[in-house]
Design a protein around this motif. Sequence first.
Motif, PDB file in Angstrom:
ATOM      1  N   GLY A   1       0.784  -1.231   0.000  1.00  0.00           N
ATOM      2  CA  GLY A   1       0.000   0.000   0.000  1.00  0.00           C
ATOM      3  C   GLY A   1       0.811   1.273   0.000  1.00  0.00           C
ATOM      4  N   ARG A   2       2.123   1.190  -0.192  1.00  0.00           N
ATOM      5  CA  ARG A   2       2.967   2.387  -0.198  1.00  0.00           C
ATOM      6  C   ARG A   2       3.201   2.851  -1.634  1.00  0.00           C
ATOM      7  NH1 ARG A   2       7.983   0.551   3.390  1.00  0.00           N
ATOM      8  NH2 ARG A   2       7.665  -1.281   2.048  1.00  0.00           N
ATOM      9  N   GLY A   3       2.937   4.113  -1.894  1.00  0.00           N
ATOM     10  CA  GLY A   3       3.096   4.669  -3.229  1.00  0.00           C
ATOM     11  C   GLY A   3       1.790   4.619  -4.012  1.00  0.00           C
ATOM     12  N   GLY A   4       1.820   5.210  -5.186  1.00  0.00           N
ATOM     13  CA  GLY A   4       0.619   5.286  -6.006  1.00  0.00           C
ATOM     14  C   GLY A   4       0.521   4.137  -6.999  1.00  0.00           C
ATOM     15  N   ALA A   5      -0.666   3.966  -7.538  1.00  0.00           N
ATOM     16  CA  ALA A   5      -0.882   2.970  -8.584  1.00  0.00           C
ATOM     17  C   ALA A   5      -0.119   3.383  -9.843  1.00  0.00           C
ATOM     18  CB  ALA A   5      -2.371   2.848  -8.888  1.00  0.00           C
ATOM     19  N   ARG A   6       0.221   2.387 -10.663  1.00  0.00           N
ATOM     20  CA  ARG A   6       0.988   2.684 -11.863  1.00  0.00           C
ATOM     21  C   ARG A   6       0.262   2.131 -13.086  1.00  0.00           C
ATOM     22  NH1 ARG A   6       7.231   2.134 -11.854  1.00  0.00           N
ATOM     23  NH2 ARG A   6       6.815   3.686 -13.467  1.00  0.00           N
ATOM     24  N   LEU A   7       0.293   2.925 -14.139  1.00  0.00           N
ATOM     25  CA  LEU A   7      -0.261   2.486 -15.413  1.00  0.00           C
ATOM     26  C   LEU A   7       0.731   1.548 -16.082  1.00  0.00           C
ATOM     27  CD1 LEU A   7      -2.477   2.930 -17.681  1.00  0.00           C
ATOM     28  CD2 LEU A   7      -0.824   4.519 -18.684  1.00  0.00           C
ATOM     29  N   ILE A   8       0.309   0.307 -16.309  1.00  0.00           N
ATOM     30  CA  ILE A   8       1.152  -0.658 -17.014  1.00  0.00           C
ATOM     31  C   ILE A   8       0.939  -0.546 -18.518  1.00  0.00           C
ATOM     32  CG2 ILE A   8       1.685  -3.107 -17.295  1.00  0.00           C
ATOM     33  CD1 ILE A   8       2.507  -1.866 -14.629  1.00  0.00           C
ATOM     34  N   GLY A   9      -0.297  -0.303 -18.921  1.00  0.00           N
ATOM     35  CA  GLY A   9      -0.566  -0.163 -20.341  1.00  0.00           C
ATOM     36  C   GLY A   9      -2.006   0.239 -20.603  1.00  0.00           C
ATOM     37  N   LEU A  10      -2.273   0.601 -21.848  1.00  0.00           N
ATOM     38  CA  LEU A  10      -3.615   0.999 -22.278  1.00  0.00           C
ATOM     39  C   LEU A  10      -3.799   0.543 -23.721  1.00  0.00           C
ATOM     40  CD1 LEU A  10      -5.409   4.386 -21.749  1.00  0.00           C
ATOM     41  CD2 LEU A  10      -5.123   3.523 -24.068  1.00  0.00           C
ATOM     42  N   THR A  11      -4.973   0.004 -24.032  1.00  0.00           N
ATOM     43  CA  THR A  11      -5.289  -0.372 -25.409  1.00  0.00           C
ATOM     44  C   THR A  11      -6.620   0.254 -25.801  1.00  0.00           C
ATOM     45  OG1 THR A  11      -6.498  -2.398 -24.796  1.00  0.00           O
ATOM     46  CG2 THR A  11      -4.125  -2.586 -25.152  1.00  0.00           C
ATOM     47  N   MET A  12      -6.716   0.679 -27.053  1.00  0.00           N
ATOM     48  CA  MET A  12      -7.933   1.338 -27.520  1.00  0.00           C
ATOM     49  C   MET A  12      -8.072   1.138 -29.025  1.00  0.00           C
ATOM     50  SD  MET A  12      -9.057   5.310 -26.999  1.00  0.00           S
ATOM     51  CE  MET A  12      -7.539   5.927 -27.726  1.00  0.00           C
ATOM     52  N   ARG A  13      -9.287   0.734 -29.455  1.00  0.00           N
ATOM     53  CA  ARG A  13      -9.555   0.588 -30.882  1.00  0.00           C
ATOM     54  C   ARG A  13      -9.820   1.962 -31.471  1.00  0.00           C
ATOM     55  NH1 ARG A  13      -9.933  -3.149 -34.247  1.00  0.00           N
ATOM     56  NH2 ARG A  13      -9.790  -4.756 -32.642  1.00  0.00           N
ATOM     57  N   THR A  14      -9.146   2.278 -32.562  1.00  0.00           N
ATOM     58  CA  THR A  14      -9.283   3.584 -33.202  1.00  0.00           C
ATOM     59  C   THR A  14      -9.972   3.521 -34.559  1.00  0.00           C
ATOM     60  OG1 THR A  14      -7.060   3.341 -34.133  1.00  0.00           O
ATOM     61  CG2 THR A  14      -7.256   4.505 -32.034  1.00  0.00           C
ATOM     62  N   GLY A  15     -10.313   2.333 -35.002  1.00  0.00           N
ATOM     63  CA  GLY A  15     -10.986   2.175 -36.280  1.00  0.00           C
ATOM     64  C   GLY A  15     -11.411   0.740 -36.452  1.00  0.00           C
ATOM     65  N   PRO A  16     -12.087   0.411 -37.543  1.00  0.00           N
ATOM     66  CA  PRO A  16     -12.551  -0.954 -37.752  1.00  0.00           C
ATOM     67  C   PRO A  16     -11.436  -1.989 -37.706  1.00  0.00           C
ATOM     68  CG  PRO A  16     -13.544   0.534 -39.346  1.00  0.00           C
ATOM     69  CD  PRO A  16     -12.489   1.318 -38.631  1.00  0.00           C
ATOM     70  N   ALA A  17     -10.236  -1.614 -38.156  1.00  0.00           N
ATOM     71  CA  ALA A  17      -9.132  -2.569 -38.193  1.00  0.00           C
ATOM     72  C   ALA A  17      -7.851  -1.990 -37.617  1.00  0.00           C
ATOM     73  CB  ALA A  17      -8.895  -3.030 -39.626  1.00  0.00           C
ATOM     74  N   SER A  18      -7.975  -0.962 -36.785  1.00  0.00           N
ATOM     75  CA  SER A  18      -6.787  -0.330 -36.211  1.00  0.00           C
ATOM     76  C   SER A  18      -6.933  -0.199 -34.702  1.00  0.00           C
ATOM     77  CB  SER A  18      -6.549   1.042 -36.846  1.00  0.00           C
ATOM     78  OG  SER A  18      -7.662   1.892 -36.634  1.00  0.00           O
ATOM     79  N   GLN A  19      -5.801  -0.245 -34.017  1.00  0.00           N
ATOM     80  CA  GLN A  19      -5.789  -0.179 -32.561  1.00  0.00           C
ATOM     81  C   GLN A  19      -4.481   0.443 -32.122  1.00  0.00           C
ATOM     82  OE1 GLN A  19      -7.671  -3.327 -30.315  1.00  0.00           O
ATOM     83  NE2 GLN A  19      -5.742  -3.748 -29.295  1.00  0.00           N
ATOM     84  N   LEU A  20      -4.499   1.109 -30.967  1.00  0.00           N
ATOM     85  CA  LEU A  20      -3.259   1.652 -30.424  1.00  0.00           C
ATOM     86  C   LEU A  20      -3.028   1.082 -29.033  1.00  0.00           C
ATOM     87  CD1 LEU A  20      -3.882   3.969 -28.078  1.00  0.00           C
ATOM     88  CD2 LEU A  20      -4.523   5.319 -30.071  1.00  0.00           C
ATOM     89  N   THR A  21      -1.758   1.007 -28.651  1.00  0.00           N
ATOM     90  CA  THR A  21      -1.386   0.611 -27.297  1.00  0.00           C
ATOM     91  C   THR A  21      -0.433   1.656 -26.744  1.00  0.00           C
ATOM     92  OG1 THR A  21       0.574  -0.668 -27.913  1.00  0.00           O
ATOM     93  CG2 THR A  21      -1.543  -1.818 -27.948  1.00  0.00           C
ATOM     94  N   VAL A  22      -0.554   1.919 -25.456  1.00  0.00           N
ATOM     95  CA  VAL A  22       0.368   2.799 -24.748  1.00  0.00           C
ATOM     96  C   VAL A  22       1.063   1.955 -23.694  1.00  0.00           C
ATOM     97  CG1 VAL A  22       0.619   4.830 -23.279  1.00  0.00           C
ATOM     98  CG2 VAL A  22      -1.059   4.842 -25.135  1.00  0.00           C
ATOM     99  N   SER A  23       2.403   1.969 -23.668  1.00  0.00           N
ATOM    100  CA  SER A  23       3.167   1.197 -22.683  1.00  0.00           C
ATOM    101  C   SER A  23       4.432   1.958 -22.325  1.00  0.00           C
ATOM    102  CB  SER A  23       3.501  -0.187 -23.237  1.00  0.00           C
ATOM    103  OG  SER A  23       4.251  -0.074 -24.431  1.00  0.00           O
ATOM    104  N   ARG A  24       5.121   1.473 -21.292  1.00  0.00           N
ATOM    105  CA  ARG A  24       6.342   2.143 -20.821  1.00  0.00           C
ATOM    106  C   ARG A  24       7.577   1.579 -21.514  1.00  0.00           C
ATOM    107  NH1 ARG A  24       5.417   5.150 -16.298  1.00  0.00           N
ATOM    108  NH2 ARG A  24       3.520   4.678 -15.144  1.00  0.00           N
ATOM    109  N   THR A  25       8.536   2.454 -21.757  1.00  0.00           N
ATOM    110  CA  THR A  25       9.841   2.005 -22.228  1.00  0.00           C
ATOM    111  C   THR A  25      10.710   1.708 -21.013  1.00  0.00           C
ATOM    112  OG1 THR A  25      10.708   4.253 -22.285  1.00  0.00           O
ATOM    113  CG2 THR A  25       9.644   3.431 -24.284  1.00  0.00           C
ATOM    114  N   PHE A  26      11.956   1.263 -21.237  1.00  0.00           N
ATOM    115  CA  PHE A  26      12.827   0.899 -20.127  1.00  0.00           C
ATOM    116  C   PHE A  26      13.199   2.077 -19.237  1.00  0.00           C
ATOM    117  CE2 PHE A  26      13.451  -2.711 -22.953  1.00  0.00           C
ATOM    118  CZ  PHE A  26      13.367  -3.759 -22.053  1.00  0.00           C
TER     119      PHE A  26
END
Length: 446
Positions: A129-154
């Motif tokens: 319980g120490r510290g804040g939550a962290r975003l590991i990733g996000l995925t979202m469809r942007t079109g009928p056949a397209s999608q984006l992902t957001v993730s962390r680099t090293f």
Amino acid sequence: MAQFDPRRQPMRLAPHIFTACAALMVAMLAGRVYHPVRAEVPVAVSAESITQLEAQAIAAAGTLAGMGAPEAIPVQIRKGETFEQAVRRTGIPDEEARAVTETIANAYDVNELRAGLRFETAIAQPRGGRGGARLIGLTMRTGPASQLTVSRTFDGALRLRAIEEKVTHETVVVRSTVKGSIYATARQAGANGQVIRKATQLFSHKFDLDRDIRASDEFVLVFSQTVTESGRVVEAGELLYAELKGQVFYRFKPANSAEAQYFDASGKNMRSAFMRTPLDRARVSSSYGYRRHPISGYRRMHQGIDFAAPTGTPVLAPADGVVVEARRWGGYGNWLRIRHSNGLETGYAHLSRYGSGIRAGVRVRQGQVVAYVGSTGASTGPHLHYEIWQNGRRINPSGVKTQEGTILGGADLAAFRAEKTRIDRVILSGGEQRPTTAGGLRRVGA
């Protein structure tokens, strides 16, 4: 809350594994060094790297140092809410939500991310319980056949990856014998509901689909559709050809016509003045004539035809016309009456509800959904009671004579023959495919 599993594959390209891949490795370093998040320009991911990324993500799935297992949190943008505000509801710090928004804004106009849009996030909570939550990733469809992902680099930065599936325009040929019903058989063979409904409407001009069709009868459907490389249909196209018991229907749009029509092999319009039945699929449960009434028990004249069908089955206008009545009428329950040309009127009883916009005075077109089967009024179960009047007198609906369609000529006939040859060639080859491009959200600067 459901555990986030990076091996879960909601689509062929496994977007959630992309989301987790880089981020999980960074999380292992979280106890030793922390770098502030920052937005980076989008980086394309090639299809060739998918296998390697999947292997890395699976290997790192259980090694999040100092953080709990990521949990998948679905999010839907609410009315009056911005994308950033929606991301904040996952519980991550404001600065991370802002960075995610800035990352996506590098490539997409976030103002086009409207209320109702759904996306999924992977959020890890700190152990102890120490510290804040962290975003590991996000995925979202942007079109009928397209999608984006957001993730962390090293180094802790956020990176946007856009994934687009190849899209193919197909002309599909379905050939099968009837098993149960045309609708069920065609659906199982791969035809979509829109195409099947159009085909059954066409067949209804020539056949009573309950009494005239047998299990051994063969039918052929040719239709267009757009599919992704994973096989997902993103756009249902038009019915180009239909055939049943020797009756063929070719789709063709004459030069001065507002819409496409269907013609036989010689160029004669296959649309008759009246469809044989107002339902795509149903069986006749009671014919026109004298019978013992199922409720009163008395022998009396049945001045229509009853079609047994489940509640909610669409009722179609058998011809163009004007709605005369749409109201409650005694034992008929919810009642609809339509006036057509040549002194003909049709009536429909025991309806569960009316079609969209149906009321007295409204014009309807042949094949339009005007109501839905029900069991209102004096009824022992779901069915449609169907009547036809001619010059104010009830007649047997099965005895209505239909008018044949017009025949093409001149330039229209020549153009039709060329289109017929093309469709015949497709049928002979068993179908065809051609690559196309996929659309999505408007990119910034596009």
